[in-house]
Design an enzyme around this catalytic site. Structure first.
Site, mmCIF file in Angstrom:
data_model
loop_
_atom_site.group_PDB
_atom_site.id
_atom_site.type_symbol
_atom_site.label_atom_id
_atom_site.label_comp_id
_atom_site.label_asym_id
_atom_site.label_seq_id
_atom_site.Cartn_x
_atom_site.Cartn_y
_atom_site.Cartn_z
ATOM 1 N N ASP A 33 0.782 -1.182 0.059
ATOM 2 C CA ASP A 33 0.003 -0.022 0.123
ATOM 3 C C ASP A 33 0.856 1.337 -0.003
ATOM 4 O OD1 ASP A 33 -2.274 1.468 -0.086
ATOM 5 O OD2 ASP A 33 -2.733 1.192 2.196
ATOM 6 N N ASN A 81 -10.639 -2.890 -5.961
ATOM 7 C CA ASN A 81 -9.907 -1.925 -6.863
ATOM 8 C C ASN A 81 -10.649 -2.017 -8.231
ATOM 9 O OD1 ASN A 81 -6.637 -2.990 -5.705
ATOM 10 N ND2 ASN A 81 -8.075 -1.103 -5.034
HETATM 11 C C1 FPP Z 1 -2.120 0.039 -3.513
HETATM 12 O O1 FPP Z 1 -1.477 1.500 -3.303
HETATM 13 C C2 FPP Z 1 -1.338 -0.753 -4.659
HETATM 14 C C3 FPP Z 1 -2.036 -1.245 -5.727
HETATM 15 C C4 FPP Z 1 -3.448 -1.385 -5.932
HETATM 16 C C5 FPP Z 1 -1.219 -1.873 -6.738
HETATM 17 C C6 FPP Z 1 -0.050 -2.439 -6.181
HETATM 18 C C7 FPP Z 1 0.582 -3.171 -7.363
HETATM 19 C C8 FPP Z 1 1.759 -3.137 -7.917
HETATM 20 C C9 FPP Z 1 2.808 -2.884 -6.734
HETATM 21 C C10 FPP Z 1 2.438 -3.792 -8.943
HETATM 22 C C11 FPP Z 1 2.698 -5.443 -9.032
HETATM 23 C C12 FPP Z 1 2.831 -6.014 -10.196
HETATM 24 C C13 FPP Z 1 2.684 -7.342 -10.243
HETATM 25 C C14 FPP Z 1 2.696 -7.734 -11.775
HETATM 26 C C15 FPP Z 1 2.093 -8.235 -9.253
HETATM 27 P P1 FPP Z 1 -2.599 2.635 -3.259
HETATM 28 O O2 FPP Z 1 -3.190 2.885 -4.878
HETATM 29 O O3 FPP Z 1 -3.797 2.167 -2.738
HETATM 30 O O4 FPP Z 1 -2.017 3.801 -2.589
HETATM 31 P P2 FPP Z 1 -2.706 4.914 -1.797
HETATM 32 O O5 FPP Z 1 -3.289 4.226 -0.840
HETATM 33 O O6 FPP Z 1 -1.215 5.782 -1.672
HETATM 34 O O7 FPP Z 1 -3.421 5.582 -2.786
#
Ligand code: FPP
Length: 253
Positions: A33, A81
Site C-alpha cells: 500500500d 480496486n
Molecule cells: C495500493 O496502493 C497498490 C495497488 C492497488 C497496486 C499494487 C501493484 C503493484 C505494486 C504492482 C505489482 C505488479 C505485479 C505484476 C504483481 P494505493 O494505490 O492504494 O496507494 P494509496 O493508498 O497511497 O493511494
C-alpha cells in the site's frame, strides 16, 4: 527484561545469513500500500507510483529465495480496486501485462512459481492469458511460490468456498459433519500453501482490507509507515527479524 532485550537487539540489523540461523517464516503475505501517496509526494501521476511499486516486489521475491521463504503472497489488485477510475484500472492492467512479459524469464530462471489467486472472470482476457501462460511455464518450479492476489477479495473467496461445500454436500461427495477447517481450507484459492506466518502492510494503515481473512487467523502482523515503493530490502529483513522475536502460541500457553 524481554522488552529490553528486544529493544537492544533491534539496534543491530541481522544479515541474511544470521536470519537464516533462526526460524524464517514459510509464508509471508504483503499488502503493498501507498503507491498513490508516493506518486503524489513526488508530483507524479498515480500510475508512476504503481510502476515504482514493482521494484520492491522484485527485490523481495529475491530475498525470499535467499532467506528460504517458500511462499510470498502479494496483494496486487483487490476485488474493490475495480471501482477505481477507469484510467487507473486500465493503466494497472497494462502494468501487470508488461511486468509479466518483462520479468517472466528471470523469475523462471530463479525457480519462482507464479500462481494467480482471485476472480479470473473479471480480468481482461489479454492480461489473464499472460498470467495463465506464466503459471504453466513456471508450474514445476519450487524455489519460491509467488501468489499474485489479483481481482482478489477474501469474503468473495470464502463465499465461493461455502458454495462449493454446499454443492459437494448436495452431490453426496462429503457429509456435512465431515466439513472441518482442513477440508474448508482446501476449497480456497490458497489450497496448496500453508497459512501466512507473517503479514506485512506498508503505508501506515492498520487494516486488513479483505485480504486472506481465513488464512491469517494466527499470522503475525507487521505494520510500517513506509510507502510501498520505498520499502527497502533492509526493512523487509527488519520485518523478518521482528517476526523472529515474536512468541507464537497459537492460543496455547
Ligand atoms: C495500493 O496502493 C497498490 C495497488 C492497488 C497496486 C499494487 C501493484 C503493484 C505494486 C504492482 C505489482 C505488479 C505485479 C505484476 C504483481 P494505493 O494505490 O492504494 O496507494 P494509496 O493508498 O497511497 O493511494
Amino acid at each position: 527484561m524481554k522488552i529490553f532485550s528486544r529493544l537492544f537487539s533491534s539496534k543491530k540489523n541481522l544479515t541474511i545469513e544470521e536470519l537464516r540461523k533462526s526460524t524464517v517464516p514459510k509464508h509471508v503475505a504483503v499488502i503493498m500500500d501507498g503507491n498513490g501517496r508516493w506518486a503524489s509526494r513526488h508530483g507524479l501521476p498515480r500510475l508512476a507510483g504503481h510502476r515504482e511499486g514493482v521494484k520492491p516486489l522484485k527485490r523481495i521475491v529475491r530475498l525470499c529465495s535467499d532467506l528460504g521463504i517458500k511462499y510470498l503472497t502479494a496483494y496486487s489488485f483487490s476485488s474493490e480496486n475495480w471501482q477505481r477510475p477507469k484510467n487507473e484500472v486500465s493503466g494497472l492492467m497494462q502494468l501487470f501485462f508488461e511486468t509479466v512479459v518483462a520479468e517472466l524469464e528471470e523469475l523462471n530462471k530463479n525457480g519462482v512459481r507464479i500462481v494467480l489467486i482471485g476472480n479470473r472472470n473479471l480480468i481482461p482476457q489479454r492480461v489473464l492469458k499472460k498470467f495463465e501462460d506464466a503459471e504453466i511455464i513456471t508450474k514445476n518450479n519450487n524455489n519460491v511460490v509467488l501468489n499474485i492476489a489479483f481481482s482478489y477479495g477474501s469474503r468473495q473467496e470464502i463465499l465461493e468456498a461455502v458454495k462449493k461445500a454446499c454443492i459437494n454436500i448436495t452431490n453426496k461427495e462429503i457429509d456435512i459433519n465431515d466439513i472441518d477447517e482442513s477440508y474448508f481450507s482446501k476449497l480456497l484459492f490458497t489450497k496448496n500453501c500453508p497459512d501466512p506466518d507473517l503479514l506485512i502492510r506498508t503505508s501506515g494503515e492498520f487494516r486488513i482490507s479483505n485480504f486472506l481473512l481465513w488464512q491469517i487467523a494466527y499470522s503475525e502482523l507487521y505494520f510500517t509507515k513506509t510507502l510501498w515503493p520505498d520499502f527497502s530490502d533492509a526493512e523487509f529483513l527488519k520485518a523478518i527479524q521482528d517476526y523472529q522475536y515474536r512468541n507464537r502460541r497459537f492460543g496455547k500457553t
